[in-house]
Design a protein around this motif. Structure first.
Motif, PDB file in Angstrom:
ATOM      1  N   SER A   8     -29.976 -17.815  42.385  1.00  0.00           N
ATOM      2  CA  SER A   8     -30.485 -17.951  43.563  1.00  0.00           C
ATOM      3  C   SER A   8     -31.053 -19.494  43.692  1.00  0.00           C
ATOM      4  N   SER A  59     -45.875 -15.349  48.802  1.00  0.00           N
ATOM      5  CA  SER A  59     -44.476 -15.225  48.766  1.00  0.00           C
ATOM      6  C   SER A  59     -43.744 -14.865  50.100  1.00  0.00           C
ATOM      7  N   GLU A  90     -37.840  -5.278  49.963  1.00  0.00           N
ATOM      8  CA  GLU A  90     -39.317  -5.546  50.274  1.00  0.00           C
ATOM      9  C   GLU A  90     -40.043  -4.382  49.816  1.00  0.00           C
ATOM     10  N   GLU A 138     -33.041 -11.874  60.526  1.00  0.00           N
ATOM     11  CA  GLU A 138     -33.287 -12.678  59.417  1.00  0.00           C
ATOM     12  C   GLU A 138     -32.201 -13.928  59.543  1.00  0.00           C
ATOM     13  N   ALA A 173     -36.766 -16.884  55.704  1.00  0.00           N
ATOM     14  CA  ALA A 173     -36.895 -17.399  54.276  1.00  0.00           C
ATOM     15  C   ALA A 173     -36.134 -18.748  54.279  1.00  0.00           C
ATOM     16  N   LYS A 202     -37.533 -21.857  47.948  1.00  0.00           N
ATOM     17  CA  LYS A 202     -36.100 -21.401  47.697  1.00  0.00           C
ATOM     18  C   LYS A 202     -35.744 -23.008  47.936  1.00  0.00           C
ATOM     19  N   ARG A 322     -22.921 -13.258  43.947  1.00  0.00           N
ATOM     20  CA  ARG A 322     -23.400 -14.180  45.037  1.00  0.00           C
ATOM     21  C   ARG A 322     -23.665 -15.756  43.968  1.00  0.00           C
TER      22      ARG A 322
HETATM   23  N1  TLP Z   1     -34.658 -13.395  48.141  1.00  0.00           N
HETATM   24  C1  TLP Z   1     -34.343 -13.278  47.030  1.00  0.00           C
HETATM   25  C2  TLP Z   1     -34.132 -12.047  46.412  1.00  0.00           C
HETATM   26  O1  TLP Z   1     -35.069 -11.244  46.701  1.00  0.00           O
HETATM   27  C3  TLP Z   1     -32.849 -11.036  46.863  1.00  0.00           C
HETATM   28  C4  TLP Z   1     -32.845 -14.223  46.658  1.00  0.00           C
HETATM   29  O2  TLP Z   1     -32.616 -14.220  45.544  1.00  0.00           O
HETATM   30  O3  TLP Z   1     -32.437 -14.322  47.775  1.00  0.00           O
HETATM   31  N2  TLP Z   1     -36.467 -12.860  52.995  1.00  0.00           N
HETATM   32  C5  TLP Z   1     -34.978 -13.072  52.550  1.00  0.00           C
HETATM   33  C6  TLP Z   1     -34.006 -13.332  53.394  1.00  0.00           C
HETATM   34  C7  TLP Z   1     -35.058 -13.428  51.254  1.00  0.00           C
HETATM   35  O4  TLP Z   1     -33.624 -13.760  50.823  1.00  0.00           O
HETATM   36  C8  TLP Z   1     -35.945 -13.240  50.108  1.00  0.00           C
HETATM   37  C9  TLP Z   1     -35.891 -13.518  48.903  1.00  0.00           C
HETATM   38  C10 TLP Z   1     -37.376 -12.855  50.966  1.00  0.00           C
HETATM   39  C11 TLP Z   1     -37.503 -12.839  52.055  1.00  0.00           C
HETATM   40  C12 TLP Z   1     -38.453 -12.610  49.889  1.00  0.00           C
HETATM   41  O5  TLP Z   1     -39.101 -13.659  49.418  1.00  0.00           O
HETATM   42  P1  TLP Z   1     -39.935 -13.913  47.928  1.00  0.00           P
HETATM   43  O6  TLP Z   1     -39.168 -13.693  46.901  1.00  0.00           O
HETATM   44  O7  TLP Z   1     -40.769 -15.143  48.028  1.00  0.00           O
HETATM   45  O8  TLP Z   1     -40.955 -12.681  48.161  1.00  0.00           O
END
Ligand code: TLP
Length: 346
Positions: A8, A59, A90, A138, A173, A202, A322
């Motif tokens: 990731s 987060s 979530e 999203e 995100a 990220k 992925r």
């Molecule tokens: N995504 C993570 C996993 O939770 C799947 C990843 O590795 O892709 N919105 C989107 C679109 C996300 O992909 C993620 C995290 C989040 C929200 C949540 O972010 P965090 O992990 O900071 O709570």
């Protein structure tokens, strides 16, 4: 062994410049709104996204939750994609903590929800119905392949929201990846939305943190709710200092990650035993593929074998993978990954 980590973009570690800025950050108690580094980060985020105010949250999940809790009351309904992170990943926070009712619509292969389906799913006034309050999209859409929803589509959804008195939230995100792929400013891209959550931790490489942006009243209420769910942080300017570098420097280099994902996709076309998505590379930092039926290995076995070759990958379904490119994956890392997969699936 030094690993190439494609599980990731959440795995990114802070750069040396970030670590230095973190060590030197001026801090204060952020519950008193006294942390100058957090205040500066919030101002910068609001300015970059063209909204009145912003809030630093631990987060992405908490940022989305706060948005849902501010926009909706208990028993209200929110239109979401059936492949969205909010709906799938979530932990059901909106229902468990907010009493909010999700109305999942099918995410199309390009990540969108059909406009007609959005219109048709808005509840009419009836004693039997919930009250529709919010539409969530999203961008980039992770599970659909890291695909980008274009600005015109977001405008069309914004118009539906406005015409029906609904709020519009974007789980962004990876909104900076989307804007980079579209070659437009993030501000223009998110203009139709009332609120946006985006992650610093990220592709933007910060170790911790996300931002929620929106109107001043919305953010004031979100700050209150952040305290309620235990997200009021104290001297977190040490984290915001890294986030500032994310916004100033990391947001402009995402094209490199996208180019490497494309290279990876092209290389994977030469690897036996893989079924690549027919629509091609996503134009952002993700590559999804399936193991072909003739491959006898399970996804877990592929993960273990790849590890022996110094490459960390994660599966995304019973036969699906992925791979995500980011700051710490260079050209040599892409090459190493292709070699390793070729060897594991030979
Ligand atoms: N995504 C993570 C996993 O939770 C799947 C990843 O590795 O892709 N919105 C989107 C679109 C996300 O992909 C993620 C995290 C989040 C929200 C949540 O972010 P965090 O992990 O900071 O709570």
């Amino acid at each position: 062994m030094e690993f190439v980590d494609l599980r990731s973009d959440t795995v990114t570690k802070p750069t040396p410049e970030m670590r230095e800025a973190m060590a030197e950050a001026e801090v204060g108690d952020d519950v008193y709104m006294d942390d100058p580094t957090i205040n500066a980060l919030q101002e910068k985020a609001a300015e970059m996204l063209g909204k009145e105010d912003a809030l630093f949250v631990p987060s992405g999940t908490m940022g989305n939750l706060l948005a849902l809790l501010v926009h909706c009351q208990r028993g209200d309904e929110v239109i979401v994609g059936d492949k969205s992170h909010i709906y799938l990943n979530e932990a059901g926070g909106m229902s468990a903590l907010g009493g909010i009712h999700p109305r999942p619509l099918q995410n199309q292969a390009d990540g969108t929800l059909l406009l007609d389906e959005i219109r048709a799913s808005i509840q009419t006034e009836d004693v039997h119905h919930t009250i529709t309050r919010l539409i969530c999209l999203e961008n980039t859409q992770n599970v659909c392949g890291g695909v980008v929803l274009p600005a015109e589509y977001l405008q069309a959804v914004g118009k539906i929201a406005q015409e029906n008195g609904l709020a519009f939230h974007i789980d962004g995100a990876r909104i900076f990846n989307a804007a980079a792929a579209l070659n437009i400013s993030v501000k223009d891209l998110v203009a139709p939305a009332d609120s946006v959550m985006f992650c610093l931790s990220k592709g933007l490489v910060a170790p911790v943190g996300s931002m929620l942006v929106g109107g001043r009243k919305f953010i004031n209420r979100a700050r209150h709710l952040r305290k309620m769910v235990g997200g009021g942080m104290r001297q977190a300017g040490v984290l915001a200092a890294a986030g500032m570098i994310s916004l100033e420097k990391m947001s402009t280099r995402l094209g490199q990650d996208h180019a490497r994902a494309k290279k990876l996709f092209e290389g994977l076309q030469q690897v036996r035993g893989l079924k690549l998505d027919a629509f091609g590379p996503s134009s952002t930092n993700m590559v999804y593929f399936d193991l072909a039926d003739e491959v006898k290995l399970s996804v877990n076995q592929v993960v273990e074998e790849m590890k022996k070759h110094g490459v960390l990958v994660d599966w995304a379904g019973p036969r699906r993978f992925r791979l995500v490119t980011h700051y710490w994956v260079d050209d040599a890392g892409v090459e190493k990954t292709l070699q390793a997969l070729g060897a594991v699936l030979k």
